[in-house]
Write a protein that holds these residues in place. Sequence first.
Motif, mmCIF file in Angstrom:
data_model
loop_
_atom_site.group_PDB
_atom_site.id
_atom_site.type_symbol
_atom_site.label_atom_id
_atom_site.label_comp_id
_atom_site.label_asym_id
_atom_site.label_seq_id
_atom_site.Cartn_x
_atom_site.Cartn_y
_atom_site.Cartn_z
ATOM 1 N N LEU A 1 -35.165 -48.595 -1.015
ATOM 2 C CA LEU A 1 -35.311 -49.599 -1.875
ATOM 3 C C LEU A 1 -34.123 -50.653 -1.654
ATOM 4 C CD1 LEU A 1 -36.956 -50.967 -4.240
ATOM 5 C CD2 LEU A 1 -35.443 -49.990 -6.064
ATOM 6 N N THR A 2 -33.072 -50.338 -1.365
ATOM 7 C CA THR A 2 -31.853 -51.325 -1.156
ATOM 8 C C THR A 2 -32.348 -51.901 0.311
ATOM 9 O OG1 THR A 2 -30.349 -49.867 -2.116
ATOM 10 C CG2 THR A 2 -29.539 -51.519 -0.434
ATOM 11 N N VAL A 3 -32.643 -51.480 1.309
ATOM 12 C CA VAL A 3 -33.058 -52.052 2.777
ATOM 13 C C VAL A 3 -34.332 -52.977 2.524
ATOM 14 C CG1 VAL A 3 -33.440 -51.685 4.910
ATOM 15 C CG2 VAL A 3 -31.677 -50.265 4.074
ATOM 16 N N LEU B 1 -45.522 -58.254 -6.374
ATOM 17 C CA LEU B 1 -44.386 -58.033 -6.811
ATOM 18 C C LEU B 1 -44.018 -57.688 -8.150
ATOM 19 C CD1 LEU B 1 -41.227 -58.514 -5.929
ATOM 20 C CD2 LEU B 1 -41.525 -60.843 -6.582
ATOM 21 N N LYS B 2 -44.838 -58.268 -9.098
ATOM 22 C CA LYS B 2 -44.571 -57.980 -10.348
ATOM 23 C C LYS B 2 -45.297 -56.632 -10.674
ATOM 24 C CE LYS B 2 -47.393 -59.761 -13.699
ATOM 25 N NZ LYS B 2 -48.031 -60.785 -14.629
ATOM 26 N N ASN B 3 -46.119 -56.049 -10.138
ATOM 27 C CA ASN B 3 -46.757 -54.577 -10.128
ATOM 28 C C ASN B 3 -45.729 -53.653 -9.532
ATOM 29 O OD1 ASN B 3 -48.917 -55.392 -11.600
ATOM 30 N ND2 ASN B 3 -50.313 -55.701 -9.766
ATOM 31 N N PHE B 4 -45.123 -54.202 -8.418
ATOM 32 C CA PHE B 4 -44.273 -53.281 -7.893
ATOM 33 C C PHE B 4 -42.912 -52.860 -8.613
ATOM 34 C CE2 PHE B 4 -40.501 -52.700 -4.875
ATOM 35 C CZ PHE B 4 -40.942 -51.651 -4.335
ATOM 36 N N ILE B 5 -42.494 -54.041 -9.263
ATOM 37 C CA ILE B 5 -41.204 -54.023 -9.973
ATOM 38 C C ILE B 5 -41.433 -53.143 -11.275
ATOM 39 C CG2 ILE B 5 -39.672 -55.269 -11.595
ATOM 40 C CD1 ILE B 5 -39.822 -57.454 -9.376
ATOM 41 N N SER B 6 -42.683 -53.394 -11.866
ATOM 42 C CA SER B 6 -43.017 -52.631 -12.962
ATOM 43 C C SER B 6 -43.009 -51.244 -12.759
ATOM 44 C CB SER B 6 -44.265 -53.167 -13.473
ATOM 45 O OG SER B 6 -44.805 -52.469 -14.839
ATOM 46 N N LYS B 7 -43.960 -50.683 -11.611
ATOM 47 C CA LYS B 7 -44.086 -49.345 -11.410
ATOM 48 C C LYS B 7 -42.640 -48.671 -10.970
ATOM 49 C CE LYS B 7 -46.862 -46.485 -8.433
ATOM 50 N NZ LYS B 7 -48.048 -46.537 -7.464
ATOM 51 N N ALA B 8 -41.882 -49.485 -10.137
ATOM 52 C CA ALA B 8 -40.529 -48.966 -9.703
ATOM 53 C C ALA B 8 -39.635 -48.819 -10.972
ATOM 54 C CB ALA B 8 -39.999 -50.080 -8.666
ATOM 55 N N SER B 9 -39.989 -49.418 -11.898
ATOM 56 C CA SER B 9 -39.096 -49.267 -13.281
ATOM 57 C C SER B 9 -39.292 -48.158 -13.896
ATOM 58 C CB SER B 9 -39.034 -50.637 -14.211
ATOM 59 O OG SER B 9 -38.520 -50.342 -15.237
ATOM 60 N N ARG B 10 -40.674 -47.849 -13.736
ATOM 61 C CA ARG B 10 -41.074 -46.960 -14.650
ATOM 62 C C ARG B 10 -40.675 -45.417 -13.836
ATOM 63 N NH1 ARG B 10 -46.166 -49.865 -14.737
ATOM 64 N NH2 ARG B 10 -46.978 -48.455 -13.231
ATOM 65 N N VAL B 11 -40.558 -45.322 -12.608
ATOM 66 C CA VAL B 11 -40.218 -44.070 -11.908
ATOM 67 C C VAL B 11 -38.652 -43.992 -11.820
ATOM 68 C CG1 VAL B 11 -42.102 -43.963 -10.720
ATOM 69 C CG2 VAL B 11 -40.624 -45.354 -9.660
ATOM 70 N N GLY B 12 -37.988 -45.057 -12.627
ATOM 71 C CA GLY B 12 -36.691 -44.965 -12.537
ATOM 72 C C GLY B 12 -35.803 -45.340 -11.444
ATOM 73 N N PHE C 1 -34.529 -48.341 -10.795
ATOM 74 C CA PHE C 1 -33.479 -49.183 -11.049
ATOM 75 C C PHE C 1 -32.519 -48.772 -12.017
ATOM 76 C CE2 PHE C 1 -37.329 -51.977 -10.473
ATOM 77 C CZ PHE C 1 -37.029 -52.589 -9.165
ATOM 78 N N ARG C 2 -32.340 -47.423 -12.253
ATOM 79 C CA ARG C 2 -31.301 -46.780 -13.114
ATOM 80 C C ARG C 2 -29.988 -46.538 -12.276
ATOM 81 N NH1 ARG C 2 -34.749 -41.782 -15.481
ATOM 82 N NH2 ARG C 2 -36.384 -42.763 -16.451
ATOM 83 N N ASN C 3 -29.148 -46.955 -13.333
ATOM 84 C CA ASN C 3 -27.759 -46.832 -12.442
ATOM 85 C C ASN C 3 -27.373 -45.388 -12.461
ATOM 86 O OD1 ASN C 3 -27.292 -49.638 -12.436
ATOM 87 N ND2 ASN C 3 -26.464 -49.518 -14.566
#
Length: 468
Positions: A436-438, A453-464, A466-468
């Motif tokens: 993800l970072t690269v 992009l919106k769907n990607f961010i939403s799906k990525a958020s659901r799989v965690g 963007f968690r710290n």
Amino acid sequence: MEDEPPPSQEVSVKVLEATLLSALKMLDVGKWPIFSLCSQEELKLIRQACVFGSAGNEVLYATENDEVFVLGMNCSGCLGTGDMQSTIEPRRLDSLCGKKIACLSYGSGPHVVLATEEGEVYTWGHNAYSQLGNGTTNHSLLPCQVSTNLVNKKVIEVACGSHHSMVLTSDGEVYTWGYNNSGQVGSGSTANQPIPRRVTSCLQNKIVVNIACGQMCSMAVVENGEVYVWGYNGNGQLGLGSSGNQPTPCRIAALQGIRVQRVACGYAHTLVLTDEGQIYAWGANSYGQLEPDDHLTVAQSLKKEFDNPETADLKFLVDGKYIHVHKVLLKIRCEHFRSILNNDDEIIEMSEFSYPVYRAFLEYLYTDNIRLPPEDAIGLLDLATLYRENRLKKLCQQTIKQGICEENAIALLSAAVKYEAQDLEEFCFRFCINHLTVVTQTQGFAEMDHDLLKNFISKASRVGAFRN
């Protein structure tokens, strides 16, 4: 001539529990794509058919009233129609009509040898090495009867190497002619043989019951079940325990005590069927041909013909460049072209996809494989979707998976979404999450479609992601 690399000096013989089918067997028309070019009315009249050629793209068939027709690609005049034009319409061979066909063999030169039920022999096609047996090196575009030394002989079986020919008579004699650089005509020399001559030596007083030819070798089974071989042996295809050529018939000692019924040859390997239903195999094994489940695909065997202007009868014009192809093959292999090509088409201008995409697609039709970078595979995936080529779609997806990297991941993900390739979409998405970072620092991510992009961010958020 190109040959497969020779194996070790020791020949490995394997026993396979299977059923050996003769290479010259008349075939069920329903199993061969070439017959899709015939109408249902024509198919109903077929009494006997033999599919031949390097990839099963030529056929000779007889109707119920003994009319003989040919159909398909016409490499070097191997259809016997008097010209070198491929045909998607059945063409009648007048010289063979009324004669009942007993057997046919095809040599990759190419040339054809055919025997009738009355024992007459007809040949046509390429003849640079006298493989037609007419005493000349002139090619023949029409079937011509071979009579020299065969008068009063009834031929019951025929076989072809790449450039030599062999026949078996009803009294158990073997006659050969043609190319002889490796001793494949069994004369004891390496001089070419322009007319049929009987093979003697060890076969002088034996009755032969079955024959077969490899590319540059010959084999015969005699009535007591022994197998005699001669010719080229660079791949151990003679089964003699060495790789030296054999200019005269020699018995296979490794089969001592085994009663063979039939022999069949591939390009550089051999199979025999015993009276107990076992198969012995030896020779080259580069494609797994000594195993019962592996095989060289039909399309792969056509690879040498791809983009060959000498044999092709159709040109694709793409981005100012020509790609030479065979019209008949396109109609056999692709439903899309079957419906749009006309008999008088010589040049087809294509503009919907790029030159690399069209060339990769046409090469796929010949080889069953694709060779292109993942970025171009996206365009090929688009073409495969449009043409409803499901196997090609899977190959494109595999190519994309193998070639994915941080720089192209977003472009490949976008293509998977666009073409509704769900498995590929999930694969690309997982790759992006794992890198993800690269990926988020690439130009592709910056130019990403807003909805994607919106769907990607939403799906990525659901799989965690963007968690710290």
